[in-house]
Design a protein around this motif. Structure first.
Motif, PDB file in Angstrom:
ATOM      1  N   PRO A  29     -15.363  -0.280  -3.896  1.00  0.00           N
ATOM      2  CA  PRO A  29     -13.898  -0.359  -3.881  1.00  0.00           C
ATOM      3  C   PRO A  29     -13.424  -1.764  -3.511  1.00  0.00           C
ATOM      4  O   PRO A  29     -14.085  -2.475  -2.743  1.00  0.00           O
ATOM      5  N   GLN A  30     -12.260  -2.160  -4.051  1.00  0.00           N
ATOM      6  CA  GLN A  30     -11.723  -3.508  -3.885  1.00  0.00           C
ATOM      7  C   GLN A  30     -10.395  -3.462  -3.128  1.00  0.00           C
ATOM      8  O   GLN A  30      -9.583  -2.561  -3.322  1.00  0.00           O
ATOM      9  N   THR A  31     -10.182  -4.476  -2.268  1.00  0.00           N
ATOM     10  CA  THR A  31      -8.879  -4.595  -1.615  1.00  0.00           C
ATOM     11  C   THR A  31      -7.842  -5.071  -2.631  1.00  0.00           C
ATOM     12  O   THR A  31      -8.181  -5.579  -3.714  1.00  0.00           O
ATOM     13  N   GLU A  42      -3.007   4.720 -10.351  1.00  0.00           N
ATOM     14  CA  GLU A  42      -3.233   5.851  -9.455  1.00  0.00           C
ATOM     15  C   GLU A  42      -2.362   7.035  -9.869  1.00  0.00           C
ATOM     16  O   GLU A  42      -2.821   8.187  -9.909  1.00  0.00           O
ATOM     17  N   ALA A  43      -1.095   6.762 -10.185  1.00  0.00           N
ATOM     18  CA  ALA A  43      -0.179   7.830 -10.593  1.00  0.00           C
ATOM     19  C   ALA A  43      -0.647   8.489 -11.883  1.00  0.00           C
ATOM     20  O   ALA A  43      -0.384   9.678 -12.111  1.00  0.00           O
ATOM     21  N   ARG A  44      -1.376   7.749 -12.729  1.00  0.00           N
ATOM     22  CA  ARG A  44      -1.907   8.303 -13.977  1.00  0.00           C
ATOM     23  C   ARG A  44      -3.271   8.964 -13.795  1.00  0.00           C
ATOM     24  O   ARG A  44      -3.859   9.463 -14.753  1.00  0.00           O
ATOM     25  N   GLY A  45      -3.807   8.920 -12.576  1.00  0.00           N
ATOM     26  CA  GLY A  45      -5.098   9.538 -12.310  1.00  0.00           C
ATOM     27  C   GLY A  45      -6.279   8.723 -12.781  1.00  0.00           C
ATOM     28  O   GLY A  45      -7.366   9.277 -13.013  1.00  0.00           O
ATOM     29  N   GLU A  46      -6.121   7.395 -12.905  1.00  0.00           N
ATOM     30  CA  GLU A  46      -7.200   6.551 -13.412  1.00  0.00           C
ATOM     31  C   GLU A  46      -7.901   5.752 -12.316  1.00  0.00           C
ATOM     32  O   GLU A  46      -9.002   5.241 -12.534  1.00  0.00           O
ATOM     33  N   VAL A  47      -7.291   5.590 -11.175  1.00  0.00           N
ATOM     34  CA  VAL A  47      -7.942   4.972 -10.023  1.00  0.00           C
ATOM     35  C   VAL A  47      -7.587   5.795  -8.795  1.00  0.00           C
ATOM     36  O   VAL A  47      -6.654   6.611  -8.813  1.00  0.00           O
ATOM     37  N   ARG A  48      -8.339   5.584  -7.727  1.00  0.00           N
ATOM     38  CA  ARG A  48      -8.008   6.229  -6.463  1.00  0.00           C
ATOM     39  C   ARG A  48      -8.063   5.210  -5.344  1.00  0.00           C
ATOM     40  O   ARG A  48      -8.803   4.220  -5.423  1.00  0.00           O
ATOM     41  N   ARG A  49      -7.285   5.447  -4.327  1.00  0.00           N
ATOM     42  CA  ARG A  49      -7.331   4.585  -3.152  1.00  0.00           C
ATOM     43  C   ARG A  49      -8.342   5.160  -2.171  1.00  0.00           C
ATOM     44  O   ARG A  49      -8.484   6.377  -2.043  1.00  0.00           O
ATOM     45  N   VAL A  50      -9.030   4.255  -1.487  1.00  0.00           N
ATOM     46  CA  VAL A  50     -10.040   4.635  -0.508  1.00  0.00           C
ATOM     47  C   VAL A  50      -9.538   4.190   0.856  1.00  0.00           C
ATOM     48  O   VAL A  50      -9.627   3.006   1.201  1.00  0.00           O
ATOM     49  N   PRO A  51      -8.954   5.096   1.622  1.00  0.00           N
ATOM     50  CA  PRO A  51      -8.420   4.690   2.929  1.00  0.00           C
ATOM     51  C   PRO A  51      -9.531   4.208   3.846  1.00  0.00           C
ATOM     52  O   PRO A  51     -10.642   4.748   3.854  1.00  0.00           O
ATOM     53  N   GLY A  52      -9.218   3.181   4.613  1.00  0.00           N
ATOM     54  CA  GLY A  52     -10.152   2.667   5.594  1.00  0.00           C
ATOM     55  C   GLY A  52      -9.490   2.597   6.945  1.00  0.00           C
ATOM     56  O   GLY A  52      -8.320   2.941   7.115  1.00  0.00           O
ATOM     57  N   PHE A  90      -9.289   0.170  -3.582  1.00  0.00           N
ATOM     58  CA  PHE A  90      -9.124   0.993  -4.791  1.00  0.00           C
ATOM     59  C   PHE A  90     -10.398   0.940  -5.618  1.00  0.00           C
ATOM     60  O   PHE A  90     -11.109  -0.071  -5.647  1.00  0.00           O
ATOM     61  N   GLN A  91     -10.682   2.054  -6.304  1.00  0.00           N
ATOM     62  CA  GLN A  91     -11.795   2.078  -7.248  1.00  0.00           C
ATOM     63  C   GLN A  91     -11.407   2.927  -8.452  1.00  0.00           C
ATOM     64  O   GLN A  91     -10.552   3.827  -8.354  1.00  0.00           O
ATOM     65  N   ALA A  92     -12.043   2.637  -9.589  1.00  0.00           N
ATOM     66  CA  ALA A  92     -11.759   3.376 -10.814  1.00  0.00           C
ATOM     67  C   ALA A  92     -12.385   4.752 -10.736  1.00  0.00           C
ATOM     68  O   ALA A  92     -13.458   4.943 -10.154  1.00  0.00           O
ATOM     69  N   LEU A  93     -11.711   5.729 -11.325  1.00  0.00           N
ATOM     70  CA  LEU A  93     -12.271   7.072 -11.471  1.00  0.00           C
ATOM     71  C   LEU A  93     -13.016   7.175 -12.787  1.00  0.00           C
ATOM     72  O   LEU A  93     -12.704   6.460 -13.748  1.00  0.00           O
ATOM     73  N   ASP A  94     -13.981   8.044 -12.850  1.00  0.00           N
ATOM     74  CA  ASP A  94     -14.735   8.227 -14.090  1.00  0.00           C
ATOM     75  C   ASP A  94     -13.808   8.749 -15.180  1.00  0.00           C
ATOM     76  O   ASP A  94     -12.910   9.562 -14.923  1.00  0.00           O
ATOM     77  N   SER A  95     -14.021   8.228 -16.387  1.00  0.00           N
ATOM     78  CA  SER A  95     -13.194   8.664 -17.528  1.00  0.00           C
ATOM     79  C   SER A  95     -13.462  10.133 -17.842  1.00  0.00           C
ATOM     80  O   SER A  95     -14.566  10.613 -17.697  1.00  0.00           O
ATOM     81  N   ASP A 130       0.798  -1.222   0.000  1.00  0.00           N
ATOM     82  CA  ASP A 130       0.000   0.000   0.000  1.00  0.00           C
ATOM     83  C   ASP A 130       0.835   1.279   0.000  1.00  0.00           C
ATOM     84  O   ASP A 130       0.340   2.353   0.306  1.00  0.00           O
ATOM     85  N   ARG A 131       2.116   1.199  -0.388  1.00  0.00           N
ATOM     86  CA  ARG A 131       2.936   2.414  -0.494  1.00  0.00           C
ATOM     87  C   ARG A 131       2.378   3.329  -1.582  1.00  0.00           C
ATOM     88  O   ARG A 131       1.934   2.866  -2.638  1.00  0.00           O
ATOM     89  N   ASP A 132       2.429   4.620  -1.315  1.00  0.00           N
ATOM     90  CA  ASP A 132       1.971   5.580  -2.320  1.00  0.00           C
ATOM     91  C   ASP A 132       3.074   6.575  -2.695  1.00  0.00           C
ATOM     92  O   ASP A 132       2.802   7.587  -3.357  1.00  0.00           O
ATOM     93  N   ASP A 133       4.323   6.274  -2.279  1.00  0.00           N
ATOM     94  CA  ASP A 133       5.427   7.190  -2.555  1.00  0.00           C
ATOM     95  C   ASP A 133       6.394   6.657  -3.606  1.00  0.00           C
ATOM     96  O   ASP A 133       7.422   7.288  -3.881  1.00  0.00           O
ATOM     97  N   VAL A 134       6.087   5.504  -4.192  1.00  0.00           N
ATOM     98  CA  VAL A 134       6.908   4.922  -5.247  1.00  0.00           C
ATOM     99  C   VAL A 134       5.992   4.403  -6.346  1.00  0.00           C
ATOM    100  O   VAL A 134       4.794   4.214  -6.140  1.00  0.00           O
ATOM    101  N   ASP A 135       6.567   4.154  -7.520  1.00  0.00           N
ATOM    102  CA  ASP A 135       5.810   3.633  -8.663  1.00  0.00           C
ATOM    103  C   ASP A 135       6.708   2.659  -9.437  1.00  0.00           C
ATOM    104  O   ASP A 135       7.253   3.005 -10.491  1.00  0.00           O
ATOM    105  N   PRO A 136       6.876   1.434  -8.916  1.00  0.00           N
ATOM    106  CA  PRO A 136       7.804   0.493  -9.566  1.00  0.00           C
ATOM    107  C   PRO A 136       7.452   0.178 -11.014  1.00  0.00           C
ATOM    108  O   PRO A 136       8.353   0.053 -11.851  1.00  0.00           O
TER     109      PRO A 136
END
Length: 341
Positions: A281-283, A320-330, A336-341, A217-223
């Motif tokens: 949203p999905q784990t 997420e880095a491309r702005g196509e999904v977002r994480r939903v913190p719990g 994660f869920q997809a963002l609207d196109s 669940d790291r959000d500071d890297v993009d391997p």
């Protein structure tokens, strides 16, 4: 000849003189479907320099030392070992080669930092870290217990490389090309005087390397983003002959790098479409179970499911880095869920 028809079991592999002062030695990986690591020896007036060393196992040591002997080299004469990345099928025997020969061991500074971290933290701490990572991803307790593993860390390197550094190889020009993704410090090695590229696991002729993110669940890297950029960089080197760490030697590394990039871009498109069809949203674990692997999710062992989750997490992070999904913190799990196109 098709790629699949060129794959041969370890029992059919032999040390080879590849010409131009380069040799290959197949070194077995016991109990692993990859079968073997191709260790390369590059000629030097002061003794051969190895690219990778193979898995730390008595059978692997016998294959490495015996294979070098069959090519006319004594393992005790090895000058150095350049490790493409810290994974045990590449770095495992580097320490033993150093003990026998006094050779230096070099790897990229980012992987060297990880090796130090592995040595500095007790195994129990690392297992607890893995278990918590799996739990936060959505794995059930039974899977967590079976998926946790901790291989012995490789030997600490004597030398650290950065992008563009020349390896200590008198009379040759062997340059480190930083290609992060498979690991943060993965390097390819460009033998500039022979138009050859030792690709490690970065570019393989048939399979694609594991690209994961740890913790998931790291959000500071993009391997995966790093990996795709690294494929482009390798492509810019041109149609060099590729000497990979697994499978077989092949021409035109740039063409294969483009194929692998296309594969991952298609995978990203499919993953976003899968998420878009889910009302909630999905784990990370649920996302991994939805994706296509080389066998059905139900047939994957807990350890392989853990690796699949790492790869799913890397693809989610890239989206997420491309702005196509977002994480939903719990409170406990990230979804994660997809963002609207």
């Amino acid at each position: 000849m098709s790629r699949a028809s060129r794959r041969r079991p370890y029992s059919e592999q032999r040390p080879q003189d590849l010409g131009g002062g380069v040799w290959s030695v197949p070194v077995p990986i016991p109990g692993n479907p990859l079968g073997y690591t191709l260790v390369y020896a590059v000629e030097s007036p002061q003794g051969p320099v190895l690219v990778d060393a193979g898995w730390n196992h008595p059978d692997a040591w016998e294959a490495l030392s015996g294979g070098l002997a069959a090519l006319g080299f004594d393992v005790g004469a090895v000058k150095g070992v350049v490790v493409t990345h810290f994974h045990p099928d590449h770095a495992g025997l580097a320490g033993q080669v150093r003990e026998r020969s006094g050779a230096w061991v070099a790897m990229h500074e980012a992987d060297a930092a990880l090796v130090r971290l592995m040595h500095d933290h007790p195994a129990d701490d690392q297992r607890s870290f893995q278990a918590e990572m799996l739990r936060r991803a959505g794995a059930d307790p039974g899977e967590v217990r079976q998926a946790v593993s901790r291989p012995a860390p490789p030997a600490r390197p004597d030398r650290e490389l950065r992008d563009g550094d020349l390896v200590d190889l008198p009379g040759r020009k062997l340059r480190a090309v930083h290609t992060p993704g498979h690991t943060p410090g993965h390097i390819c090695l460009h033998l500039e005087d022979a138009d050859r590229l030792f690709t490690g696991d970065h570019v393989l002729p048939d399979i694609t390397p594991h690209i994961g993110i740890y913790p998931y669940d790291r959000d500071d890297v993009d391997p995966l983003g790093d990996f795709l950029d690294s494929l482009d960089r390798v492509g810019e080197l041109g149609s060099l002959d590729a000497l990979p760490a697994h499978e077989w030697i092949f021409p035109d590394v740039a063409a294969r790098a483009a194929e692998i990039r296309h594969h991952h871009e298609e995978k990203l498109v499919r993953l976003r479409a899968l998420l878009a069809r889910r009302p909630h949203p999905q784990t990370i674990w649920e996302v991994a179970a939805m994706m296509t692997w080389n066998r059905p999710w139900a047939d994957l062992s807990p350890m392989l499911r853990g690796m699949a989750a790492g790869e799913a997490a890397a693809h989610l992070r890239a989206l997420e880095a491309r702005g196509e999904v977002r994480r939903v913190p719990g409170v406990d799990l990230v979804r994660f869920q997809a963002l609207d196109s």
